[in-house]
Write a protein that holds these residues in place. Structure first.
Motif, PDB file in Angstrom:
ATOM      1  N   TYR A 205       0.844  -1.190   0.000  1.00 29.41           N
ATOM      2  CA  TYR A 205       0.000   0.000   0.000  1.00 29.41           C
ATOM      3  C   TYR A 205       0.886   1.248   0.000  1.00 29.41           C
ATOM      4  N   GLU A 206       0.352   2.299  -0.567  1.00 29.68           N
ATOM      5  CA  GLU A 206       1.113   3.538  -0.640  1.00 29.68           C
ATOM      6  C   GLU A 206       1.558   4.002   0.740  1.00 29.68           C
ATOM      7  N   TYR A 207       0.703   3.824   1.740  1.00 22.60           N
ATOM      8  CA  TYR A 207       1.060   4.288   3.082  1.00 22.60           C
ATOM      9  C   TYR A 207       2.212   3.493   3.677  1.00 22.60           C
ATOM     10  N   GLU A 208       2.405   2.248   3.240  1.00 26.56           N
ATOM     11  CA  GLU A 208       3.555   1.486   3.716  1.00 26.56           C
ATOM     12  C   GLU A 208       4.851   2.101   3.208  1.00 26.56           C
ATOM     13  N   VAL A 209       4.834   2.555   1.971  1.00 23.49           N
ATOM     14  CA  VAL A 209       6.006   3.225   1.401  1.00 23.49           C
ATOM     15  C   VAL A 209       6.235   4.553   2.122  1.00 23.49           C
ATOM     16  N   GLN A 210       5.161   5.281   2.377  1.00 25.76           N
ATOM     17  CA  GLN A 210       5.259   6.528   3.122  1.00 25.76           C
ATOM     18  C   GLN A 210       5.910   6.293   4.480  1.00 25.76           C
ATOM     19  N   ALA A 211       5.525   5.219   5.139  1.00 26.54           N
ATOM     20  CA  ALA A 211       6.078   4.924   6.465  1.00 26.54           C
ATOM     21  C   ALA A 211       7.587   4.690   6.394  1.00 26.54           C
ATOM     22  N   GLU A 212       8.051   4.008   5.360  1.00 31.91           N
ATOM     23  CA  GLU A 212       9.489   3.781   5.191  1.00 31.91           C
ATOM     24  C   GLU A 212      10.226   5.101   4.977  1.00 31.91           C
ATOM     25  N   ILE A 213       9.640   5.962   4.168  1.00 30.53           N
ATOM     26  CA  ILE A 213      10.251   7.265   3.884  1.00 30.53           C
ATOM     27  C   ILE A 213      10.377   8.087   5.157  1.00 30.53           C
TER      28      ILE A 213
END
Length: 439
Positions: A205-213
């Motif tokens: 999910y896009e929010y998972e990528v956001q969390a990594e960033i």
């Protein structure tokens, strides 16, 4: 890494030389309610911070170069052990003088009593009538009272002038220390983007990528995001400021990430677009190559003495010619540009200033039709893009867009510093060439 007290003093001295016998007044940022009685994390007003380094709310800074004793005055919240138990430690009056170099510091509740002595002999008040309407009224009331007394006194501020044109011109040219702060913010942003590209897979999910960033931002010493992180998969990339970040990433899609770290209030701002599965479709690759060519040619034109708008004009020419070649636009190149028939595909400018604010302060034009010339010390973004929305509606006389092109959104953004001899791209650590981001 911090700005030293001496540099804040030098900034104030430069501003005071420019305002002469005037008095400049700056208000700290307000606290902002998130919901009910919960506040957002405080973020100081950038102008206030640039001149003082003071990072608390409920404060006023006064610069009065004409005053006999006090040229730099602060009004701050006093120490209060009960309130500090709930909301955190305060610097207080005594420490503010020691830590921030003020000639005089007063409790904020003495503002109405003490401020008049710093403006009554000024020839004008330098104050930006901003969003704090209550404080605007305070300054206007002082000025009105002094103007009413002017015929008898023969002295006092005859005008209120906005300090922003003076101060923001100063802020546009970055010091050596500011550049170090920006390199740190941008360096953390680079780490975060590279981590995101390594992490992302189809099905995330896009929010998972956001969390990594954003984990990378904080774990490397940043304050957090410089702005709401954009993680836009598929057609979401056609929404310029998409921040919901809630969609599941699908096979054969592009992912656009526009994210930057804030470090010591200085900001990075990077955008990359890449195929999640490692391979472009033919249409995706054609559009990516076009945006990349526009960006590379635009960056090449960032030079001292060049007009600010030149790199944007170059990007538009490249993008429009490419869209004509692909059959997505038709007609004469110059006519399409003049009539802005390309706007359904490219609706924003190619860059902006960058610094303490993400869209940093400072003019782009100096008078009607005259663009500001780039100078050593300027920092700007270069970020062309093409956005073919699923619902794109071509302008009259332009071709219909086949379905295979719809839903492709691509932007590539770098941070470019203007040097004495040319420019330096500060964001080269994030890959963007096709052979670097695809199989």
């Amino acid at each position: 890494m911090n700005i030293k007290l001496a540099e804040y003093g030098q900034r104030r001295e430069r501003l005071m030389k420019k305002i002469g016998t005037g008095t400049a007044i700056f208000r700290s940022a307000p606290t902002v309610i998130m919901h009910n009685d919960v506040e957002y994390v405080f973020r100081q007003d950038s102008d206030f911070f640039y001149l003082t380094g003071f990072n608390e709310p409920e404060a006023v800074a006064v610069l009065a170069p004409h005053h006999e004793e006090h040229h730099f005055v602060l009004f701050v919240q006093p120490k209060d052990s009960e309130k500090e138990t709930w909301t955190g430690y305060r610097c207080g009056v005594d420490k503010a003088k020691e830590f921030y170099g003020a000639d005089k510091v007063y409790p904020i509740n003495e503002l109405h009593e003490k401020l008049p002595q710093y403006i009554e002999k000024a020839n004008r008040i330098y104050y930006h009538l901003g969003r704090d309407k209550n404080f605007n009224k305070v300054i206007l009331s002082y000025w009105q009272r002094l103007m009413a007394a002017y015929p008898k006194r023969g002295a006092g501020p005859v005008a209120i002038e906005d300090p922003n044109p003076i101060l923001h011109s100063m802020r546009q040219v970055k010091s050596i220390t500011e550049l170090e702060m920006l390199r740190k913010a941008i360096g953390i942003s680079v780490i975060a983007h590279n981590r995101a590209r390594e992490f992302v897979q189809v099905g995330h999910y896009e929010y998972e990528v956001q969390a990594e960033i954003e984990h990378a931002f904080l774990s490397h010493g940043g304050i957090g995001p410089a702005y709401p992180s954009i993680v836009a998969s598929g057609a979401n990339a056609c929404i310029l400021h998409y921040i919901e970040n809630c969609r599941q990433i699908q096979e054969n899609e592009l992912l656009l990430i526009d994210a930057g770290c804030s470090y010591g209030y200085y900001n990075g701002d990077i955008t990359r677009t890449f195929p999640v599965s490692g391979k472009f479709t033919g249409e995706q690759k054609a559009i990516y190559e076009l945006v990349l060519e526009a960006q590379l040619r635009s960056i090449k034109s960032v030079q001292p003495g060049k007009s600010y708008n030149e790199f944007h004009d170059i990007a538009v020419c490249v993008l429009v010619q490419g869209l004509i070649d692909l059959g997505l636009l038709k007609g004469d190149l110059e006519e399409i540009i003049k009539e802005e028939k390309y706007k359904p595909f490219y609706m924003h400018k190619t860059g902006h200033w960058l610094g303490l604010d993400v869209h940093d302060v400072g003019v782009y034009k100096q008078g009607e039709g005259t663009w500001k010339l780039l100078e050593p010390g300027h920092l700007l973004t270069v970020e062309p893009g093409i956005y073919i929305s699923p619902n794109i509606k071509p302008l009259k006389g332009q071709p219909e867009i086949p379905e295979r092109w719809r839903g492709i959104g691509i932007r590539i953004e770098d941070n470019v510093f203007v040097t004495k001899t040319g420019h330096e791209v500060l964001t080269t650590g994030v890959p963007k060439m096709i052979d670097e981001i695809s199989l």
